[in-house]
Scaffold this motif. Structure first.
Motif, PDB file in Angstrom:
ATOM      1  N   HIS A 146      11.694  18.291  36.380  1.00  0.00           N
ATOM      2  CA  HIS A 146      11.869  17.249  37.387  1.00  0.00           C
ATOM      3  C   HIS A 146      13.357  16.978  37.618  1.00  0.00           C
ATOM      4  CE1 HIS A 146      11.487  15.391  33.449  1.00  0.00           C
ATOM      5  NE2 HIS A 146      12.337  14.483  33.868  1.00  0.00           N
ATOM      6  N   GLY A 147      13.956  17.820  38.441  1.00  0.00           N
ATOM      7  CA  GLY A 147      15.353  17.622  38.824  1.00  0.00           C
ATOM      8  C   GLY A 147      16.353  18.132  37.822  1.00  0.00           C
ATOM      9  N   SER A 148      15.967  19.075  36.959  1.00  0.00           N
ATOM     10  CA  SER A 148      16.906  19.559  35.959  1.00  0.00           C
ATOM     11  C   SER A 148      18.071  20.271  36.631  1.00  0.00           C
ATOM     12  CB  SER A 148      16.202  20.494  34.979  1.00  0.00           C
ATOM     13  OG  SER A 148      15.666  21.595  35.655  1.00  0.00           O
ATOM     14  N   TYR A 178      17.020   9.943  36.635  1.00  0.00           N
ATOM     15  CA  TYR A 178      15.572   9.781  36.563  1.00  0.00           C
ATOM     16  C   TYR A 178      15.145   9.479  35.123  1.00  0.00           C
ATOM     17  CZ  TYR A 178      10.608  10.975  36.753  1.00  0.00           C
ATOM     18  OH  TYR A 178       9.246  10.943  36.650  1.00  0.00           O
ATOM     19  N   LEU A 179      15.681  10.247  34.173  1.00  0.00           N
ATOM     20  CA  LEU A 179      15.340  10.052  32.767  1.00  0.00           C
ATOM     21  C   LEU A 179      15.781   8.675  32.281  1.00  0.00           C
ATOM     22  CD1 LEU A 179      14.046  11.354  30.312  1.00  0.00           C
ATOM     23  CD2 LEU A 179      16.238  12.473  29.816  1.00  0.00           C
ATOM     24  N   LEU A 180      16.970   8.253  32.664  1.00  0.00           N
ATOM     25  CA  LEU A 180      17.435   6.911  32.291  1.00  0.00           C
ATOM     26  C   LEU A 180      16.559   5.832  32.919  1.00  0.00           C
ATOM     27  CD1 LEU A 180      21.305   7.336  32.535  1.00  0.00           C
ATOM     28  CD2 LEU A 180      19.932   7.032  30.451  1.00  0.00           C
ATOM     29  N   GLY A 181      16.128   6.055  34.154  1.00  0.00           N
ATOM     30  CA  GLY A 181      15.239   5.098  34.812  1.00  0.00           C
ATOM     31  C   GLY A 181      13.910   4.965  34.079  1.00  0.00           C
ATOM     32  N   VAL A 182      13.385   6.094  33.618  1.00  0.00           N
ATOM     33  CA  VAL A 182      12.130   6.073  32.855  1.00  0.00           C
ATOM     34  C   VAL A 182      12.333   5.317  31.540  1.00  0.00           C
ATOM     35  CG1 VAL A 182      10.490   7.523  31.574  1.00  0.00           C
ATOM     36  CG2 VAL A 182      11.170   8.153  33.898  1.00  0.00           C
ATOM     37  N   ILE A 183      13.421   5.620  30.847  1.00  0.00           N
ATOM     38  CA  ILE A 183      13.691   4.977  29.547  1.00  0.00           C
ATOM     39  C   ILE A 183      13.826   3.465  29.710  1.00  0.00           C
ATOM     40  CG2 ILE A 183      15.428   4.720  27.726  1.00  0.00           C
ATOM     41  CD1 ILE A 183      16.001   7.783  28.151  1.00  0.00           C
ATOM     42  N   TRP A 184      14.713   3.045  30.593  1.00  0.00           N
ATOM     43  CA  TRP A 184      14.981   1.615  30.746  1.00  0.00           C
ATOM     44  C   TRP A 184      13.832   0.894  31.436  1.00  0.00           C
ATOM     45  CZ3 TRP A 184      18.512  -1.058  28.188  1.00  0.00           C
ATOM     46  CH2 TRP A 184      19.527  -0.338  27.562  1.00  0.00           C
ATOM     47  N   GLY A 185      13.186   1.529  32.396  1.00  0.00           N
ATOM     48  CA  GLY A 185      12.056   0.895  33.064  1.00  0.00           C
ATOM     49  C   GLY A 185      10.902   0.651  32.115  1.00  0.00           C
ATOM     50  N   ALA A 186      10.559   1.664  31.323  1.00  0.00           N
ATOM     51  CA  ALA A 186       9.453   1.516  30.376  1.00  0.00           C
ATOM     52  C   ALA A 186       9.791   0.482  29.302  1.00  0.00           C
ATOM     53  CB  ALA A 186       9.126   2.857  29.733  1.00  0.00           C
ATOM     54  N   THR A 187      11.005   0.542  28.783  1.00  0.00           N
ATOM     55  CA  THR A 187      11.393  -0.350  27.685  1.00  0.00           C
ATOM     56  C   THR A 187      11.499  -1.803  28.140  1.00  0.00           C
ATOM     57  OG1 THR A 187      12.580   1.471  26.629  1.00  0.00           O
ATOM     58  CG2 THR A 187      13.127  -0.751  25.912  1.00  0.00           C
ATOM     59  N   LEU A 188      12.237  -2.039  29.205  1.00  0.00           N
ATOM     60  CA  LEU A 188      12.391  -3.421  29.664  1.00  0.00           C
ATOM     61  C   LEU A 188      11.078  -3.981  30.203  1.00  0.00           C
ATOM     62  CD1 LEU A 188      15.931  -3.294  31.300  1.00  0.00           C
ATOM     63  CD2 LEU A 188      15.275  -4.201  29.056  1.00  0.00           C
ATOM     64  N   SER A 231      20.758  19.533  31.056  1.00  0.00           N
ATOM     65  CA  SER A 231      19.992  20.486  30.268  1.00  0.00           C
ATOM     66  C   SER A 231      18.494  20.284  30.454  1.00  0.00           C
ATOM     67  CB  SER A 231      20.343  20.316  28.785  1.00  0.00           C
ATOM     68  OG  SER A 231      19.500  21.107  27.989  1.00  0.00           O
ATOM     69  N   GLU A 232      17.770  21.396  30.434  1.00  0.00           N
ATOM     70  CA  GLU A 232      16.308  21.298  30.519  1.00  0.00           C
ATOM     71  C   GLU A 232      15.721  20.725  29.245  1.00  0.00           C
ATOM     72  OE1 GLU A 232      14.379  24.835  31.862  1.00  0.00           O
ATOM     73  OE2 GLU A 232      15.864  25.173  33.431  1.00  0.00           O
ATOM     74  N   SER A 233      16.500  20.721  28.155  1.00  0.00           N
ATOM     75  CA  SER A 233      16.003  20.192  26.893  1.00  0.00           C
ATOM     76  C   SER A 233      16.288  18.702  26.729  1.00  0.00           C
ATOM     77  CB  SER A 233      16.623  20.964  25.722  1.00  0.00           C
ATOM     78  OG  SER A 233      18.022  20.765  25.699  1.00  0.00           O
ATOM     79  N   ALA A 234      16.848  18.050  27.749  1.00  0.00           N
ATOM     80  CA  ALA A 234      17.183  16.624  27.644  1.00  0.00           C
ATOM     81  C   ALA A 234      15.961  15.786  27.301  1.00  0.00           C
ATOM     82  CB  ALA A 234      17.823  16.126  28.937  1.00  0.00           C
ATOM     83  N   ASP A 235      14.825  16.089  27.920  1.00  0.00           N
ATOM     84  CA  ASP A 235      13.603  15.320  27.645  1.00  0.00           C
ATOM     85  C   ASP A 235      13.179  15.442  26.186  1.00  0.00           C
ATOM     86  OD1 ASP A 235      13.705  14.951  30.361  1.00  0.00           O
ATOM     87  OD2 ASP A 235      11.923  16.127  30.804  1.00  0.00           O
TER      88      ASP A 235
END
Length: 181
Positions: free
Chosen positions: A49-51, A59-69, A123-127
């Motif tokens: 997804h956009g690698s 996108y990854l930061l949005g998922v992390i912070w959106g889910a957590t907050l 990186s594709e391994s970021a997730d």
């Protein structure tokens, strides 16, 4: 002629005291809870997804912070609704400190998970690397809980490793229940 009495605005003894162990316990509970949910959330991200560009990292930061907050706010809301229904709404100092500690714990988990997401944004391994952080946090939460109970260091490590393993299985089970298999 009626006289109005002025309400007693002095805080009660219960509102003035607090239990530091309860505050720490609730912070660890929130950190573990957020970590399990974040682990399961990161598991369901679609491949590629956009690698290769900043879009993936954002996108990854949005998922992390959106889910957590989102989870921390939902927990706070549920806590306040239940507290209102089961008490005379006299919040104690412990209630305030617990809420702060829970938000801080959620913030720490999101910030820690953001580090590999930022470093490996292309990186594709970021997730996959980012997903290690919640697992480590679960293990650390188990370790800290055992230390608070004054267990031996070896037993604390074993408990932390078991918590990390169980947290992984719970996240995987949540992933399967969501229909992502």
């Amino acid at each position: 002629m009626t006289t109005e009495s002025t309400p007693d605005l002095t805080p009660t003894a219960a509102a003035q005291t607090y239990d530091p162990m309860e505050v720490r316990r609730e912070a660890v509970v929130m950190a573990i809870y957020v970590s399990v949910v974040l682990d399961a959330t990161l598991e369901v991200l679609p491949e590629g997804h956009g690698s290769g560009d900043w879009g993936h990292g954002i996108y990854l930061l949005g998922v992390i912070w959106g889910a957590t907050l989102g989870l921390a706010i939902a927990h706070w809301f549920a806590f306040r609704v239940a507290a209102f229904g089961f008490s005379d709404d006299e919040r104690t100092r412990t209630d305030h400190l617990v809420a702060r500690a829970q938000f801080l714990a959620a913030f720490v988990i999101a910030a820690a998970a953001s580090v590999p997401a930022i470093i490996l944004y292309r990186s594709e391994s970021a997730d996959q690397v980012t997903q290690i952080v919640p697992s480590l946090a679960i293990g650390l939460g188990g370790f800290l809980s055992a230390r608070a109970a004054k267990k031996s260091k070896l037993l604390c490590v074993v408990i932390g490793l078991c918590a990390m393993l169980l947290g992984f299985f719970i996240a995987e089970f949540k992933y399967i229940l969501a229909g992502h298999f």
